[in-house]
Design a protein around this motif. Structure first.
Motif, mmCIF file in Angstrom:
data_model
loop_
_atom_site.group_PDB
_atom_site.id
_atom_site.type_symbol
_atom_site.label_atom_id
_atom_site.label_comp_id
_atom_site.label_asym_id
_atom_site.label_seq_id
_atom_site.Cartn_x
_atom_site.Cartn_y
_atom_site.Cartn_z
ATOM 1 N N LEU A 12 24.506 50.593 32.325
ATOM 2 C CA LEU A 12 23.879 51.090 33.549
ATOM 3 C C LEU A 12 22.361 50.867 33.521
ATOM 4 O O LEU A 12 21.755 50.527 34.538
ATOM 5 C CB LEU A 12 24.187 52.575 33.732
ATOM 6 N N CYS A 13 21.758 51.051 32.343
ATOM 7 C CA CYS A 13 20.320 50.790 32.215
ATOM 8 C C CYS A 13 19.992 49.323 32.469
ATOM 9 O O CYS A 13 18.953 48.995 33.049
ATOM 10 C CB CYS A 13 19.827 51.185 30.821
ATOM 11 N N PHE A 14 20.878 48.428 32.023
ATOM 12 C CA PHE A 14 20.645 46.995 32.166
ATOM 13 C C PHE A 14 21.001 46.468 33.558
ATOM 14 O O PHE A 14 20.887 45.270 33.816
ATOM 15 C CB PHE A 14 21.443 46.218 31.116
ATOM 16 N N ALA A 15 21.421 47.364 34.453
ATOM 17 C CA ALA A 15 21.771 46.936 35.811
ATOM 18 C C ALA A 15 20.580 46.282 36.500
ATOM 19 O O ALA A 15 20.727 45.304 37.232
ATOM 20 C CB ALA A 15 22.266 48.131 36.621
ATOM 21 N N GLY A 16 19.378 46.816 36.269
ATOM 22 C CA GLY A 16 18.183 46.238 36.876
ATOM 23 C C GLY A 16 17.940 44.812 36.413
ATOM 24 O O GLY A 16 17.585 43.933 37.204
ATOM 25 N N VAL A 17 18.143 44.569 35.118
ATOM 26 C CA VAL A 17 18.002 43.219 34.572
ATOM 27 C C VAL A 17 19.016 42.289 35.222
ATOM 28 O O VAL A 17 18.689 41.165 35.632
ATOM 29 C CB VAL A 17 18.195 43.216 33.043
ATOM 30 N N ALA A 18 20.263 42.746 35.321
ATOM 31 C CA ALA A 18 21.323 41.927 35.909
ATOM 32 C C ALA A 18 21.013 41.593 37.367
ATOM 33 O O ALA A 18 21.173 40.449 37.799
ATOM 34 C CB ALA A 18 22.663 42.658 35.801
ATOM 35 N N LEU A 19 20.559 42.594 38.130
ATOM 36 C CA LEU A 19 20.209 42.347 39.532
ATOM 37 C C LEU A 19 19.010 41.404 39.642
ATOM 38 O O LEU A 19 18.954 40.546 40.531
ATOM 39 C CB LEU A 19 19.906 43.671 40.233
ATOM 40 N N GLY A 20 18.051 41.560 38.725
ATOM 41 C CA GLY A 20 16.888 40.686 38.738
ATOM 42 C C GLY A 20 17.262 39.237 38.450
ATOM 43 O O GLY A 20 16.790 38.310 39.127
ATOM 44 N N ILE A 21 18.122 39.028 37.457
ATOM 45 C CA ILE A 21 18.597 37.670 37.126
ATOM 46 C C ILE A 21 19.414 37.111 38.287
ATOM 47 O O ILE A 21 19.342 35.920 38.600
ATOM 48 C CB ILE A 21 19.432 37.694 35.844
ATOM 49 N N PHE A 22 20.194 37.969 38.933
ATOM 50 C CA PHE A 22 20.988 37.535 40.087
ATOM 51 C C PHE A 22 20.073 36.999 41.186
ATOM 52 O O PHE A 22 20.358 35.957 41.787
ATOM 53 C CB PHE A 22 21.818 38.708 40.607
ATOM 54 N N ILE A 23 18.967 37.687 41.440
ATOM 55 C CA ILE A 23 18.044 37.256 42.483
ATOM 56 C C ILE A 23 17.345 35.957 42.097
ATOM 57 O O ILE A 23 17.266 35.013 42.889
ATOM 58 C CB ILE A 23 17.010 38.358 42.775
ATOM 59 N N SER A 24 16.828 35.895 40.870
ATOM 60 C CA SER A 24 16.061 34.718 40.469
ATOM 61 C C SER A 24 16.929 33.479 40.261
ATOM 62 O O SER A 24 16.573 32.376 40.702
ATOM 63 C CB SER A 24 15.260 35.015 39.192
ATOM 64 N N MET A 25 18.086 33.652 39.607
ATOM 65 C CA MET A 25 18.894 32.490 39.244
ATOM 66 C C MET A 25 19.961 32.138 40.270
ATOM 67 O O MET A 25 20.239 30.958 40.490
ATOM 68 C CB MET A 25 19.539 32.695 37.869
ATOM 69 N N PHE A 154 14.812 39.006 56.682
ATOM 70 C CA PHE A 154 13.987 38.586 55.546
ATOM 71 C C PHE A 154 14.871 38.195 54.362
ATOM 72 O O PHE A 154 14.615 37.181 53.691
ATOM 73 C CB PHE A 154 13.042 39.718 55.144
ATOM 74 N N GLY A 155 15.903 39.004 54.103
ATOM 75 C CA GLY A 155 16.818 38.697 53.012
ATOM 76 C C GLY A 155 17.581 37.401 53.253
ATOM 77 O O GLY A 155 17.812 36.616 52.326
ATOM 78 N N LEU A 156 17.966 37.167 54.491
ATOM 79 C CA LEU A 156 18.654 35.911 54.824
ATOM 80 C C LEU A 156 17.733 34.715 54.602
ATOM 81 O O LEU A 156 18.180 33.647 54.157
ATOM 82 C CB LEU A 156 19.136 35.952 56.274
ATOM 83 N N ALA A 157 16.446 34.893 54.902
ATOM 84 C CA ALA A 157 15.483 33.816 54.656
ATOM 85 C C ALA A 157 15.330 33.567 53.161
ATOM 86 O O ALA A 157 15.205 32.405 52.723
ATOM 87 C CB ALA A 157 14.130 34.182 55.275
ATOM 88 N N MET A 158 15.370 34.631 52.369
ATOM 89 C CA MET A 158 15.321 34.489 50.915
ATOM 90 C C MET A 158 16.523 33.693 50.412
ATOM 91 O O MET A 158 16.373 32.754 49.613
ATOM 92 C CB MET A 158 15.299 35.872 50.248
ATOM 93 N N ARG A 159 17.702 34.066 50.880
ATOM 94 C CA ARG A 159 18.916 33.383 50.444
ATOM 95 C C ARG A 159 18.930 31.932 50.899
ATOM 96 O O ARG A 159 19.367 31.033 50.170
ATOM 97 C CB ARG A 159 20.137 34.134 50.969
ATOM 98 N N ALA A 160 18.419 31.678 52.106
ATOM 99 C CA ALA A 160 18.373 30.314 52.625
ATOM 100 C C ALA A 160 17.390 29.452 51.840
ATOM 101 O O ALA A 160 17.600 28.247 51.669
ATOM 102 C CB ALA A 160 17.986 30.325 54.101
ATOM 103 N N THR A 161 16.325 30.078 51.334
ATOM 104 C CA THR A 161 15.353 29.342 50.525
ATOM 105 C C THR A 161 16.002 28.772 49.283
ATOM 106 O O THR A 161 15.727 27.639 48.874
ATOM 107 C CB THR A 161 14.178 30.258 50.128
ATOM 108 N N GLY A 162 16.886 29.546 48.678
ATOM 109 C CA GLY A 162 17.586 29.064 47.495
ATOM 110 C C GLY A 162 18.670 28.059 47.823
ATOM 111 O O GLY A 162 18.893 27.102 47.074
#
Length: 290
Positions: A12-25, A154-162
């Motif tokens: 549960l503590c590492f959830a933030g790391v997982a979400l962060g990697i999900f966004i970046s990668m 804004f989130g859709l624009a983020m996803r479209a950028t990737g």
């Protein structure tokens, strides 16, 4: 059984790391190694503010800002100077080692007899149950906020950028700005994991972030595998599986220790496990032709 309880709480503590990697990668397709430094940065800022008895309500915002600043610097170096994203992340992560040392003033900072989020908030009289519910509510809140963000324009624009940077740029979106904001958000989430873990384990250490990107990556790969098998397209379900991946990853490591594998081999087992979940979906017997 304590192995599995600890694994659940750490997952549960590492959830933030997982979400962060999900966004970046997965969203931006950027391999961001800043994660190792921003995780420690979150823990360092938390430990220093707690030991100096600063108002508790200021700690989380400070952690978020510190992590976001680290990610934004990586994004700026990558977009402004056209430096490979992997190299930009490595440079910032390397620099953060010294920054974290300066913040803590030493290589480790204990939080013995220091109030934490798990002691000032009481949901249950049982310490372990109380920790579980606080972490669960904390992670749920973050996930809902990220899910909502990704569903906005804004989130859709983020996803479209990737997905198609050229197309979204042709529509007038500043893709460099999107990448900087995306990496800032990813590392802010990673810093939150450091915030939670330093309080859970009762100390912050300069080496606590070494290899943390592997944990996040393994969690995301587990989620990606499940998403592919189940053919999920929902953002909400994808985020839920990312959280599940973080917990599953830790439970597998707990099982490894529980069956008697030498703790010195844990990083080797971790590497082999990540390798296995990467290649498993690519084996012939998972082919749709069967």
């Amino acid at each position: 059984m304590s192995f599995y309880l600890t694994a659940l709480l750490q997952g549960l503590c590492f959830a933030g790391v997982a979400l962060g990697i999900f966004i970046s990668m997965k969203i931006f397709k950027i391999p961001d190694i800043t994660t190792d430094g921003s995780y420690t940065l979150g823990g360092a800022v938390t430990a220093v503010m707690l030991t100096h008895k600063l108002p508790f309500g200021l700690i989380l915002p400070a952690v978020l800002l510190a992590g976001a600043a680290a990610g934004a610097i990586t994004g700026f170096i990558h977009t402004r100077f056209k430096i490979n994203a992997l190299l930009a992340g490595i440079l910032v992560m390397y620099g953060l080692f010294s920054v974290n040392l300066e913040i803590m003033g030493r290589s480790d900072l204990p939080l013995i007899n220091t109030p934490s989020i798990f002691t000032i908030l009481l949901i249950s009289n049982n310490a372990d149950v109380n920790t579980f519910w606080i972490l669960s509510l904390f992670v749920l809140t973050i996930t809902v906020l990220i899910g909502y963000l990704l569903k906005t324009d804004f989130g859709l624009a983020m996803r479209a950028t990737g997905d198609s940077e050229t197309m979204i740029r042709a529509l007038g979106v500043n893709t460099d700005k999107m990448k900087i904001i995306g990496l800032a958000l990813a590392n802010a989430l990673t810093a939150v994991s450091g915030y939670l873990m330093s309080q859970l384990q009762g100390f912050a250490d300069i080496n606590m972030g070494i290899g943390i990107v592997i944990i996040g990556l393994g969690s995301v790969i587990i989620a990606e595998t499940l998403i592919g098998w189940l053919q999920i397209t929902s953002v909400w379900l994808s985020l839920a599986l990312v959280l599940a991946g973080a917990v599953i990853f830790q439970l597998v490591l707990a099982f490894t220790l529980d069956i008697g594998v030498d703790a010195n081999l844990l990083k080797l087992v971790t590497a082999l496990f990540v390798l296995a979940i990467v290649i498993l979906p690519r084996l012939n017997f998972f082919s749709k032709q069967l």
